[in-house]
Design a protein around this motif. Structure first.
Motif, PDB file in Angstrom:
ATOM      1  N   ILE A 213       1.980  -6.794   5.587  1.00  0.00           N
ATOM      2  CA  ILE A 213       2.399  -5.615   4.826  1.00  0.00           C
ATOM      3  C   ILE A 213       1.445  -4.449   5.070  1.00  0.00           C
ATOM      4  CG2 ILE A 213       2.762  -4.686   2.507  1.00  0.00           C
ATOM      5  CD1 ILE A 213       3.555  -7.569   1.670  1.00  0.00           C
ATOM      6  N   ALA A 214       0.137  -4.719   4.944  1.00  0.00           N
ATOM      7  CA  ALA A 214      -0.851  -3.648   5.111  1.00  0.00           C
ATOM      8  C   ALA A 214      -0.805  -3.059   6.516  1.00  0.00           C
ATOM      9  CB  ALA A 214      -2.253  -4.186   4.810  1.00  0.00           C
ATOM     10  N   SER A 215      -0.768  -3.946   7.528  1.00  0.00           N
ATOM     11  CA  SER A 215      -0.795  -3.452   8.909  1.00  0.00           C
ATOM     12  C   SER A 215       0.485  -2.697   9.251  1.00  0.00           C
ATOM     13  CB  SER A 215      -1.002  -4.609   9.884  1.00  0.00           C
ATOM     14  OG  SER A 215       0.120  -5.466   9.920  1.00  0.00           O
ATOM     15  N   ALA A 216       1.603  -3.126   8.662  1.00  0.00           N
ATOM     16  CA  ALA A 216       2.854  -2.411   8.909  1.00  0.00           C
ATOM     17  C   ALA A 216       2.741  -0.958   8.478  1.00  0.00           C
ATOM     18  CB  ALA A 216       4.006  -3.091   8.179  1.00  0.00           C
ATOM     19  N   VAL A 217       2.099  -0.737   7.329  1.00  0.00           N
ATOM     20  CA  VAL A 217       1.979   0.625   6.801  1.00  0.00           C
ATOM     21  C   VAL A 217       1.032   1.458   7.658  1.00  0.00           C
ATOM     22  CG1 VAL A 217       1.251   2.025   4.832  1.00  0.00           C
ATOM     23  CG2 VAL A 217       2.541  -0.098   4.450  1.00  0.00           C
ATOM     24  N   TYR A 218      -0.188   0.955   7.897  1.00  0.00           N
ATOM     25  CA  TYR A 218      -1.132   1.806   8.634  1.00  0.00           C
ATOM     26  C   TYR A 218      -0.764   1.918  10.110  1.00  0.00           C
ATOM     27  CZ  TYR A 218      -3.934  -2.285  10.271  1.00  0.00           C
ATOM     28  OH  TYR A 218      -4.379  -3.449  10.847  1.00  0.00           O
ATOM     29  N   ARG A 219      -0.093   0.895  10.688  1.00  0.00           N
ATOM     30  CA  ARG A 219       0.358   1.031  12.078  1.00  0.00           C
ATOM     31  C   ARG A 219       1.438   2.099  12.206  1.00  0.00           C
ATOM     32  NH1 ARG A 219       2.967  -3.383  14.053  1.00  0.00           N
ATOM     33  NH2 ARG A 219       2.957  -4.542  12.090  1.00  0.00           N
TER      34      ARG A 219
ATOM     35  N   VAL B 114     -13.161   0.869  10.004  1.00  0.00           N
ATOM     36  CA  VAL B 114     -13.921   1.970  10.599  1.00  0.00           C
ATOM     37  C   VAL B 114     -12.990   2.897  11.381  1.00  0.00           C
ATOM     38  CG1 VAL B 114     -15.706   2.561  12.284  1.00  0.00           C
ATOM     39  CG2 VAL B 114     -16.070   0.658  10.694  1.00  0.00           C
ATOM     40  N   SER B 115     -12.060   2.303  12.111  1.00  0.00           N
ATOM     41  CA  SER B 115     -11.139   3.097  12.929  1.00  0.00           C
ATOM     42  C   SER B 115     -10.226   3.966  12.068  1.00  0.00           C
ATOM     43  CB  SER B 115     -10.299   2.183  13.816  1.00  0.00           C
ATOM     44  OG  SER B 115     -11.121   1.444  14.704  1.00  0.00           O
ATOM     45  N   LEU B 116      -9.702   3.399  10.978  1.00  0.00           N
ATOM     46  CA  LEU B 116      -8.831   4.184  10.100  1.00  0.00           C
ATOM     47  C   LEU B 116      -9.592   5.346   9.470  1.00  0.00           C
ATOM     48  CD1 LEU B 116      -6.704   1.435   8.291  1.00  0.00           C
ATOM     49  CD2 LEU B 116      -6.038   2.919  10.181  1.00  0.00           C
TER      50      LEU B 116
ATOM     51  N   GLY C 257       0.698  14.558   5.775  1.00  0.00           N
ATOM     52  CA  GLY C 257       1.671  13.521   5.457  1.00  0.00           C
ATOM     53  C   GLY C 257       1.342  12.226   6.179  1.00  0.00           C
ATOM     54  N   LEU C 258       0.963  12.324   7.448  1.00  0.00           N
ATOM     55  CA  LEU C 258       0.596  11.141   8.219  1.00  0.00           C
ATOM     56  C   LEU C 258      -0.688  10.510   7.681  1.00  0.00           C
ATOM     57  CD1 LEU C 258       1.302  12.425  11.852  1.00  0.00           C
ATOM     58  CD2 LEU C 258       2.821  11.140  10.344  1.00  0.00           C
ATOM     59  N   MET C 259      -1.643  11.352   7.281  1.00  0.00           N
ATOM     60  CA  MET C 259      -2.887  10.828   6.733  1.00  0.00           C
ATOM     61  C   MET C 259      -2.646  10.088   5.418  1.00  0.00           C
ATOM     62  SD  MET C 259      -5.056  11.550   9.025  1.00  0.00           S
ATOM     63  CE  MET C 259      -3.723  11.515  10.242  1.00  0.00           C
ATOM     64  N   LEU C 260      -1.661  10.532   4.648  1.00  0.00           N
ATOM     65  CA  LEU C 260      -1.323   9.858   3.394  1.00  0.00           C
ATOM     66  C   LEU C 260      -0.867   8.426   3.661  1.00  0.00           C
ATOM     67  CD1 LEU C 260      -0.777   9.851   0.334  1.00  0.00           C
ATOM     68  CD2 LEU C 260       1.497  10.808   0.828  1.00  0.00           C
ATOM     69  N   ILE C 261      -0.059   8.220   4.686  1.00  0.00           N
ATOM     70  CA  ILE C 261       0.385   6.877   5.050  1.00  0.00           C
ATOM     71  C   ILE C 261      -0.806   6.010   5.439  1.00  0.00           C
ATOM     72  CG2 ILE C 261       1.864   5.529   6.574  1.00  0.00           C
ATOM     73  CD1 ILE C 261       3.311   7.356   4.558  1.00  0.00           C
ATOM     74  N   LEU C 262      -1.743   6.574   6.168  1.00  0.00           N
ATOM     75  CA  LEU C 262      -2.938   5.827   6.572  1.00  0.00           C
ATOM     76  C   LEU C 262      -3.788   5.441   5.364  1.00  0.00           C
ATOM     77  CD1 LEU C 262      -4.017   7.754   9.799  1.00  0.00           C
ATOM     78  CD2 LEU C 262      -2.956   5.503   9.652  1.00  0.00           C
TER      79      LEU C 262
ATOM     80  N   GLY D 148      -2.142   2.452   3.724  1.00  0.00           N
ATOM     81  CA  GLY D 148      -2.399   1.250   4.509  1.00  0.00           C
ATOM     82  C   GLY D 148      -3.830   0.778   4.379  1.00  0.00           C
ATOM     83  N   PHE D 149      -4.770   1.718   4.343  1.00  0.00           N
ATOM     84  CA  PHE D 149      -6.187   1.405   4.172  1.00  0.00           C
ATOM     85  C   PHE D 149      -6.418   0.669   2.853  1.00  0.00           C
ATOM     86  CE2 PHE D 149     -10.485   2.325   2.783  1.00  0.00           C
ATOM     87  CZ  PHE D 149     -11.253   2.199   3.928  1.00  0.00           C
ATOM     88  N   LEU D 150      -5.827   1.168   1.785  1.00  0.00           N
ATOM     89  CA  LEU D 150      -5.993   0.546   0.468  1.00  0.00           C
ATOM     90  C   LEU D 150      -5.362  -0.844   0.435  1.00  0.00           C
ATOM     91  CD1 LEU D 150      -5.274   3.641  -1.829  1.00  0.00           C
ATOM     92  CD2 LEU D 150      -7.497   2.636  -1.253  1.00  0.00           C
ATOM     93  N   LEU D 151      -4.218  -1.005   1.084  1.00  0.00           N
ATOM     94  CA  LEU D 151      -3.589  -2.329   1.137  1.00  0.00           C
ATOM     95  C   LEU D 151      -4.436  -3.313   1.936  1.00  0.00           C
ATOM     96  CD1 LEU D 151       0.151  -1.318   1.725  1.00  0.00           C
ATOM     97  CD2 LEU D 151      -0.807  -2.379  -0.330  1.00  0.00           C
ATOM     98  N   LEU D 152      -5.104  -2.832   2.979  1.00  0.00           N
ATOM     99  CA  LEU D 152      -5.923  -3.710   3.810  1.00  0.00           C
ATOM    100  C   LEU D 152      -7.121  -4.259   3.035  1.00  0.00           C
ATOM    101  CD1 LEU D 152      -6.258  -4.884   6.668  1.00  0.00           C
ATOM    102  CD2 LEU D 152      -7.645  -2.876   7.234  1.00  0.00           C
TER     103      LEU D 152
END
Length: 437
Positions: A259-265, A323-325, A414-419, A422-426
């Motif tokens: 789930i987490a990787s799907a969002v940040y990817r 770190v990458s995110l 908007g794109l940064m919001l998705i990241l 995903g970061f929080l889910l990870l």
């Protein structure tokens, strides 16, 4: 490890596997991001008589529709593609079949002339090629455990991803030379009907076919899972649903990571998908400048992946992703905050951002491999593709909402919001370290 894994973990087999990243990069880089994806949205493909603004909206609308349709098909079929490759022991065979198929669609793009008569033909090739590319990627990723020892999977994954970016650089340089800097004239290509762009598609097709040969010759086929070789498609779906239920009970960490990787990817994919659009709309970059940015972006992304190869197995895949995110989000924020500086801000912070995309994607592949059992790698990466497609509306939606509410520049936020999501889910996913042996 399986016998095939032991055999193919030799340097020759490992390099041959990684070369498929180099070979296949022509689809996401040349076809999707920088050349054909932009070519097919040219106003020349809209019906005659439309205003330029309406023509742009028309081509963009249908491009989005085709992407949704292909995404749904991938989401529905990818897990079964992976599962059946596991059970039948035919990962390499299906990898090569799908590789030849998406290479064929690239070659057919040569026949897409800049006219509305060829518009839906071009969209169909783009969508069908994307489906075959995703199916090939499922099988390719699932072979990671067969070409690398457990303690080396991070290094090998990052190396392959880095090679992919290097291949993208070579292709974009050739494309830039042919399209913009006299290569077409030198090669005797007439300056009519966008032939210079279409010839690049032929080159890209042969690129895929030639550089995928080492994997076909040097990486052994996986062995089938006993008792499942003749599993029907309907039985495969039933067993897949049962496997998901079991995963939720026995391996919730893997489910959380999916789930987490799907969002940040999706956020990372959005960065590359909309980077060229942002450069054109918000910073006024022309085609030549965008291709140059694409070359530079592949250089720094490849560099980042090669650097990641030295660290991932030591500090863990999740740490590399974190770190990458953070690096990507800081770069995106820099593009927005310092936009007043113009092209310098776009290139500077944009390239800083791109440095971290490769390590994040490659480390995610490694983490998926380590969280999954060796006999279910295909099924796991099928789910990896499916969950990614299931949320693939997030980045486009966030981009569209922010652009509509404010301006094209705000799309990056908007794109940064998705990241961030995903970061929080990870954070909820437990780390998995490389074994020492």
């Amino acid at each position: 490890m399986t016998d095939s894994a032991v055999a193919s973990s030799k340097p020759k087999g490992t390099l041959s596997w990684a070369l498929w990243d180099w070979a296949s990069q022509s689809f996401p880089t040349v076809v999707t991001s920088f050349i054909f994806g932009r070519y097919i949205t040219d106003t020349a493909f809209a019906p005659a008589g439309m205003s330029e603004a309406d023509a742009e909206q028309y081509t963009g609308y249908w491009l989005g529709i085709s992407g949704i349709i292909s995404g749904l098909l991938i989401a529905l079929i990818a897990p079964i593609v992976g599962r059946r490759a596991d059970t039948s022991g035919r990962k390499k065979m299906w990898l090569m079949i799908n590789t030849w198929l998406f290479a064929g669609t690239i070659g057919l793009m040569f026949f897409v002339q800049p006219s509305n008569d060829f518009f839906f033909f071009g969209l169909t090739l783009l969508a069908v090629g994307g489906i075959f590319f995703e199916f090939a990627t499922v099988n390719y990723n699932s072979m990671l455990n067969e070409v690398a020892r457990p303690k080396d999977r991070g290094r090998v994954s990052q190396f392959g991803w880095g090679l992919g970016y290097m291949g993208g650089i070579v292709l974009l340089v050739m494309a830039l030379w042919i399209i913009q800097f006299g290569g077409a004239e030198l090669l005797g290509i007439p300056d009519t009907a966008a032939l210079s762009v279409r010839v690049v598609m032929i080159i890209s097709m042969f690129w895929v076919l030639v550089f995928s040969i080492p994997l076909m010759l040097n990486v052994p086929e996986a062995k089938p899972i006993a008792g499942t070789e003749k599993e029907s498609i309907f039985a495969a779906y039933g067993n897949l649903f049962r496997a998901l239920a079991t995963m939720g009970r026995e391996n919730p960490n893997l489910l959380k990571f999916l789930i987490a990787s799907a969002v940040y990817r999706d956020g990372l994919n959005g960065v590359f998908a909309y980077g060229a659009v942002l450069g054109g709309l918000a910073f006024g970059l022309g085609l030549t400048e965008i291709i140059i940015f694409g070359i530079a972006a592949n250089i720094v992304a490849g560099f980042g992946a090669f650097v990641g190869a030295f660290f991932e197995d030591r500090i863990g895949s999740r740490t590399v992703v974190f770190v990458s995110l953070i690096g990507v989000m800081l770069g995106g924020l820099g593009v927005f905050v310092f936009a007043g500086a113009g092209t310098i801000a776009f290139f500077g912070f944009g390239l800083f951002l791109c440095t971290f995309v490769g390590p994040a994607q490659a480390a995610s592949r490694t983490m998926m491999s380590r969280l999954s059992s060796d006999d279910k790698q295909g099924e796991a990466f099928g789910l990896y593709a499916t969950t990614g497609r299931a949320v693939s509306f997030l980045a486009p939606a966030a981009w569209t909402v922010f652009v509509a509410a404010f301006s094209p520049l705000w799309g990056i936020l908007g794109l940064m919001l998705i990241l961030v999501i995903g970061f929080l889910l990870l954070i909820t996913v437990k780390p998995v370290l490389a074994p020492k042996e």
